[in-house]
Design an enzyme around this catalytic site. Structure first.
Site, PDB file in Angstrom:
ATOM      1  N   LEU A 147       3.924   6.750  -2.342  1.00 34.20           N
ATOM      2  CA  LEU A 147       5.119   7.156  -2.691  1.00 34.20           C
ATOM      3  C   LEU A 147       5.551   7.125  -4.055  1.00 34.20           C
ATOM      4  O   LEU A 147       6.685   7.612  -4.431  1.00 34.20           O
ATOM      5  CB  LEU A 147       6.268   5.889  -2.069  1.00 34.20           C
ATOM      6  CG  LEU A 147       6.575   6.112  -0.409  1.00 34.20           C
ATOM      7  CD1 LEU A 147       6.916   4.819   0.337  1.00 34.20           C
ATOM      8  CD2 LEU A 147       7.344   7.143  -0.319  1.00 34.20           C
ATOM      9  N   THR A 193       7.754   0.341   3.627  1.00 34.49           N
ATOM     10  CA  THR A 193       7.983   1.725   3.203  1.00 34.49           C
ATOM     11  C   THR A 193       9.529   1.745   2.285  1.00 34.49           C
ATOM     12  O   THR A 193       9.433   2.706   1.682  1.00 34.49           O
ATOM     13  CB  THR A 193       8.024   2.635   4.499  1.00 34.49           C
ATOM     14  OG1 THR A 193       6.550   2.871   4.806  1.00 34.49           O
ATOM     15  CG2 THR A 193       8.717   4.021   4.241  1.00 34.49           C
ATOM     16  N   PHE A 203       0.737  -1.201  -0.062  1.00 38.26           N
ATOM     17  CA  PHE A 203       0.183   0.139   0.063  1.00 38.26           C
ATOM     18  C   PHE A 203       0.846   1.309   0.149  1.00 38.26           C
ATOM     19  O   PHE A 203       0.305   2.249  -0.424  1.00 38.26           O
ATOM     20  CB  PHE A 203      -0.924  -0.224   1.187  1.00 38.26           C
ATOM     21  CG  PHE A 203      -0.297   0.519   2.746  1.00 38.26           C
ATOM     22  CD1 PHE A 203      -0.630   1.942   2.901  1.00 38.26           C
ATOM     23  CD2 PHE A 203       0.305  -0.382   3.235  1.00 38.26           C
ATOM     24  CE1 PHE A 203      -0.135   1.973   4.273  1.00 38.26           C
ATOM     25  CE2 PHE A 203       0.982  -0.118   4.526  1.00 38.26           C
ATOM     26  CZ  PHE A 203       0.797   1.203   5.010  1.00 38.26           C
ATOM     27  N   LYS A 204       1.946   0.954   0.438  1.00 41.89           N
ATOM     28  CA  LYS A 204       2.892   2.403   0.515  1.00 41.89           C
ATOM     29  C   LYS A 204       3.085   2.967  -1.004  1.00 41.89           C
ATOM     30  O   LYS A 204       3.602   4.101  -1.169  1.00 41.89           O
ATOM     31  CB  LYS A 204       4.481   1.939   1.185  1.00 41.89           C
ATOM     32  CG  LYS A 204       4.274   1.401   2.526  1.00 41.89           C
ATOM     33  CD  LYS A 204       3.737   2.286   3.326  1.00 41.89           C
ATOM     34  CE  LYS A 204       3.433   1.490   4.931  1.00 41.89           C
ATOM     35  NZ  LYS A 204       4.650   1.423   5.575  1.00 41.89           N
ATOM     36  N   ASP A 205       3.069   2.088  -2.063  1.00 40.37           N
ATOM     37  CA  ASP A 205       3.268   2.308  -3.235  1.00 40.37           C
ATOM     38  C   ASP A 205       2.239   3.780  -3.707  1.00 40.37           C
ATOM     39  O   ASP A 205       2.509   4.687  -4.366  1.00 40.37           O
ATOM     40  CB  ASP A 205       2.910   1.618  -4.459  1.00 40.37           C
ATOM     41  CG  ASP A 205       4.198   0.238  -4.319  1.00 40.37           C
ATOM     42  OD1 ASP A 205       5.437   0.919  -4.150  1.00 40.37           O
ATOM     43  OD2 ASP A 205       3.759  -0.929  -4.342  1.00 40.37           O
TER      44      ASP A 205
END
Length: 462
Positions: free
Chosen positions: A114, A142, A109-111
């Site tokens: 980011l 992350t 989910f960090k994509d």
């Protein structure tokens, strides 16, 4: 839209300045001076938009210093890297709506945040002619998402600290097999909390921060949280279309309070979320806070959901700012008290306020495995351990009269060992992971000492 620090000594920043500052120079976290809201009619107008268009409409409410066309391009480019046409699709399994947030380049989910932040950094640096050295700590996802967001970009170096031996093998390989000249992986001999504390300490050295133009990709950076706000809007629209419901509940596996704080912001903006269900593993400081008002640090326990192996949640200060009625002096005192004692205390009135927004449950490793096995047996759908924590906590505490959305934060293949122990077989391995263990690696093992890490950054900084 202007930005201020939770600690009150930094005010009046533009969005761009807030992004580049990362951690506020007074040691606090940056927030918009006001959270914009949508009426029900305004909210309804957004419901038919594609994910990138929705992201532009929501994010632009917080940005007034980047031309709209430029901001739209940054967002569209970010989500063009996702493999699913819906970016964050929602699927229904066993009466639960699972929001799949793992279709970006690193399958986490960090994509979502980011990929956008990497584009934003490059855009702002190009405009200013400046350089940046990014420093971040990761408990798992992350790091790889940040690295993939900025690898090979001009004017940027990235230094990612991860706790040695405390991330999954795939997570480590995703980071360490990126060998671009501007990428530096540091395996810290300690816990994630040690790494996170070092990063905050480095940012607190304002002379060092200025000399090396330090930037932040952790969720201490407001742009990270802002990008994540969008998928709460998207989830509401998708579920509302199917059910006609007036409210939803959302279960969020969280360790650093960033993802669930994004849900809090979405709720404040007008998304009809009755309650946010805070799901933790055995590192239960956040669930203890919600259930009992007990915010006291304990020893970090290594678990099957390593991205949540955190006892000091860096984004919690942002929520405290609102819980304390935007009283920066109260926030400063609370954070100072916590630094000294490892404990925060809350009044009954404050706890009631917390519980009007959140409910919470902690799920241990055995319960996580059971949740993965049970869900797979009943639906054929494979949960990763973090998502399983969210599903189990959601099922325990949900209002059964409302639709339940569970955030699925990572592809199950990132945690193959845990999944195999639950379902008796390896999860399907995505193409991007095939042969990854054979790739060249770039990694430095380093002591959990601030001065050693500062020396490494100084040696390699742009």
């Amino acid at each position: 839209m202007k930005y201020c620090s939770t600690r009150g000594k930094v005010k009046g920043l533009s969005f761009s300045d807030a992004v580049m500052m990362g951690l506020a120079d007074d040691g606090g976290l940056l927030l918009p001076e006001e959270i914009p809201t949508y009426s029900a009619n305004e909210l309804a107008e957004l419901g038919e938009l594609s994910y990138p268009d929705l992201a532009f409409r929501v994010i632009s409410r917080f940005v007034d210093d980047i031309p709209a066309a430029d901001l739209k391009k940054l967002i569209d480019t970010a989500y063009s890297s996702f493999e699913h046409p819906d970016t964050t699709p929602i699927v229904k399994q066993d009466g639960i709506y699972i929001l799949e947030l793992f279709h970006g380049p690193t399958l986490a989910f960090k994509d979502v945040a980011l990929q956008f932040l990497g584009n934003l950094f490059e855009y702002l640096l190009d405009k200013s002619g400046c350089r940046m050295n990014i420093i971040g700590a990761t408990s798992g996802d992350t790091g790889s998402a940040a690295i993939y967001g900025v690898r090979g970009r001009k004017n940027i170096n990235i230094f990612i600290l991860h706790p040695k031996g405390r991330v999954s093998p795939i997570q480590e390989l995703q980071m360490t097999t990126v060998t671009d000249e501007n990428v530096f992986n540091l395996a810290v001999e300690g816990t994630f909390d040690d790494a996170q504390s070092i990063v905050k300490e480095i940012f607190g050295d304002l002379d060092f921060k200025e000399k090396h133009a330090l930037g932040a990709v952790n969720s201490i950076n407001w742009a990270r949280v802002l990008a994540q706000v969008v998928y709460y809007f998207y989830a509401w629209f998708q579920v509302n279309k199917e059910t006609g419901c007036k409210e939803i509940e959302v279960s969020v596996p969280t360790g650093n309070f960033g993802d669930i704080f994004a849900g809090y912001v979405a709720k404040e903006m007008g998304v009809p979320i009755k309650r946010l269900i805070l799901a933790t593993n055995a590192n239960s400081i956040l669930s203890r806070f919600v259930n009992d008002g007990d915010y006291s640090a304990a020893e970090v326990h290594q678990s099957l959901s390593p991205s949540m192996d955190i006892q000091v949640a860096s984004n919690f200060e942002r929520y405290l700012f609102y819980l304390y009625g935007k009283d920066s002096e109260a926030v400063c005192k609370a954070m100072d008290d916590f630094k000294k004692s490892g404990i925060l205390n809350f009044t009954d009135e404050q706890l009631q306020q917390v519980q009007s927004t959140f409910t919470a449950s902690a799920v241990n490793d055995e319960e996580t495995i059971e949740a993965i096995a049970k869900f797979h047996k009943e639906t054929g759908y494979t949960l990763d351990p973090h998502t399983a924590v969210g599903v189990e906590a959601g099922c325990r505490t949900r209002d059964k009269n409302l639709p339940l959305v569970c955030l699925s934060t990572a592809h199950p293949a990132k945690f193959g060992s845990a999944v195999k122990s639950a379902i008796g077989q390896d999860p399907e391995l995505p193409t991007v992971f095939q042969g990854i263990e054979k790739k060249p690696k770039k990694l430095e093992v380093i002591a959990a000492k601030t001065e050693e890490i500062k020396a490494f950054v100084e040696k390699h900084a742009r």
